[in-house]
Write a protein that holds these residues in place. Structure first.
Motif, short mmCIF file in Angstrom:
data_model
loop_
_atom_site.label_atom_id
_atom_site.label_comp_id
_atom_site.label_asym_id
_atom_site.label_seq_id
_atom_site.Cartn_x
_atom_site.Cartn_y
_atom_site.Cartn_z
N GLY A 13 0.83 -1.20 0.00
CA GLY A 13 0.00 0.00 0.00
C GLY A 13 0.87 1.24 0.00
O GLY A 13 2.08 1.17 0.18
N PRO A 14 0.23 2.41 -0.19
CA PRO A 14 0.99 3.66 -0.24
C PRO A 14 1.48 4.09 1.13
O PRO A 14 1.13 3.49 2.15
CB PRO A 14 -0.03 4.66 -0.81
CG PRO A 14 -1.36 4.09 -0.45
CD PRO A 14 -1.20 2.60 -0.45
N ALA A 15 2.29 5.16 1.14
CA ALA A 15 2.87 5.68 2.37
C ALA A 15 1.77 6.11 3.34
O ALA A 15 0.76 6.70 2.93
CB ALA A 15 3.76 6.88 2.05
N ALA A 16 1.97 5.80 4.61
CA ALA A 16 1.08 6.25 5.69
C ALA A 16 -0.36 5.75 5.55
O ALA A 16 -1.29 6.37 6.06
CB ALA A 16 1.11 7.77 5.82
N SER A 17 -0.53 4.63 4.89
CA SER A 17 -1.89 4.06 4.77
C SER A 17 -2.27 3.28 6.02
O SER A 17 -3.43 2.88 6.17
CB SER A 17 -1.97 3.14 3.54
OG SER A 17 -1.00 2.11 3.62
N GLY A 18 -1.28 3.04 6.89
CA GLY A 18 -1.54 2.28 8.11
C GLY A 18 -1.14 0.82 7.98
O GLY A 18 -1.42 0.01 8.85
N LYS A 19 -0.43 0.50 6.91
CA LYS A 19 -0.10 -0.92 6.67
C LYS A 19 0.87 -1.47 7.72
O LYS A 19 0.78 -2.64 8.07
CB LYS A 19 0.39 -1.16 5.24
CG LYS A 19 1.63 -0.39 4.87
CD LYS A 19 1.90 -0.51 3.39
CE LYS A 19 3.22 0.14 3.00
NZ LYS A 19 3.41 1.52 3.46
N VAL A 148 -3.51 -2.20 1.40
CA VAL A 148 -4.10 -1.25 2.34
C VAL A 148 -4.06 0.14 1.72
O VAL A 148 -2.98 0.63 1.35
CB VAL A 148 -3.33 -1.24 3.69
CG1 VAL A 148 -3.98 -0.26 4.66
CG2 VAL A 148 -3.30 -2.65 4.30
N ASP A 149 -5.22 0.76 1.62
CA ASP A 149 -5.28 2.10 1.03
C ASP A 149 -5.91 3.06 2.04
O ASP A 149 -6.53 2.62 3.02
CB ASP A 149 -6.12 2.05 -0.25
CG ASP A 149 -5.67 3.09 -1.25
OD1 ASP A 149 -4.86 3.96 -0.89
OD2 ASP A 149 -6.13 3.03 -2.41
N ALA A 150 -5.74 4.35 1.82
CA ALA A 150 -6.43 5.37 2.61
C ALA A 150 -6.38 6.66 1.79
O ALA A 150 -5.49 6.81 0.94
CB ALA A 150 -5.75 5.57 3.96
#
Ligand code: DC
Length: 218
Positions: A13-19, A148-150
């Motif tokens: 997932g991208p940076a800071a998505s909580g993964k 994981v995305d956000a």
């Protein structure tokens, strides 16, 4: 997929998505080792900056890489990393590293070395590994893949709450557009939108996804 029956759960997932948070909780819940592959790219980047290497010159990056000793380990249930004998932790979150890491991570030779080290973990243990290309490149054959995305707003807010300077949008753009192993939703991965979850509900959602992918608690 595995060596000696070990298996990998891929969390991308991208940076800071909580993964990372989700991966840590899953590792604890399932009794696995959590491997933070981003820390490996950060460690190599930190060393390049220490050495004063021109990171925009791929030949210089590769020459410095060849002279480095990269050692990966485990402490408790977390991965650890040392470069030339120095174990690294806080240094890896520095703003200078945030700004440079996508450039260094786009160099194919850097990826080749670190992907091998990531795969080597399975010789010793089952893992929850988080990163950008775990389900697509590192362990493409694993059944257990979550993306994981956000939303961009939520991710930027998370980083500023941590008190670090990190242009997550710029980093994601670079990580998604590079030629080698770009950030993408791997075939077979299920997307978990983490924009509005609590940690507990996100972990419960991740466990439910893993169950649908065939994971039975071991
Ligand atoms: O997960 P992180 O934000 O700490 O990762 C830092 C950088 O490392 C990220 O911007 C891109 C790179 N990275 C990568 O290219 N491949 C991975 N599997 C993990 C991280």
């Amino acid at each position: 997929m595995s060596e000696n029956d070990h298996y990998a759960i891929a969390i991308d997932g991208p940076a800071a998505s909580g993964k990372s948070t989700i991966a840590k909780c899953l590792a604890r819940e399932l009794g696995l080792v959590m491997v933070n592959s981003g820390a490996m790219y950060r460690a190599v980047t930190w060393k390049m900056l220490e050495l004063g290497v021109d990171i925009h010159n791929a030949d210089s990056v590769v020459a410095a890489l060849r002279a480095m000793q990269v050692e990966c380990g485990v402490e408790g249930c977390f991965s650890t990393i040392a470069i030339d004998g120095r174990w690294l932790s806080e240094e890896l979150r520095a703003s200078a590293v945030n700004q440079a890491v996508s450039v260094v991570a786009a160099v194919p030779e850097v990826r080749e070395l670190l992907v091998q080290k990531q795969r080597d973990y399975l010789k010793h243990t089952s893992v929850v590994m988080e990163g950008r290309d775990i389900g697509s490149v590192v362990f493409p054959d694993t059944r257990y893949k979550i993306y994981v995305d956000a939303s961009e707003e939520v991710r930027a807010a998370r980083r500023s709450a941590e008190g670090v300077t990190d242009s997550v949008a710029a980093r994601d753009k670079a990580d998604s557009n590079r030629k080698t192993a770009p950030l993408l939703i791997a075939p077979g991965a299920v997307v978990l939108d983490n924009s509005h979850h609590t940690v507990e509900s996100a972990v419960a959602a991740a466990l439910e996804i893993l169950r649908t992918q065939g994971l039975t608690k071991k």
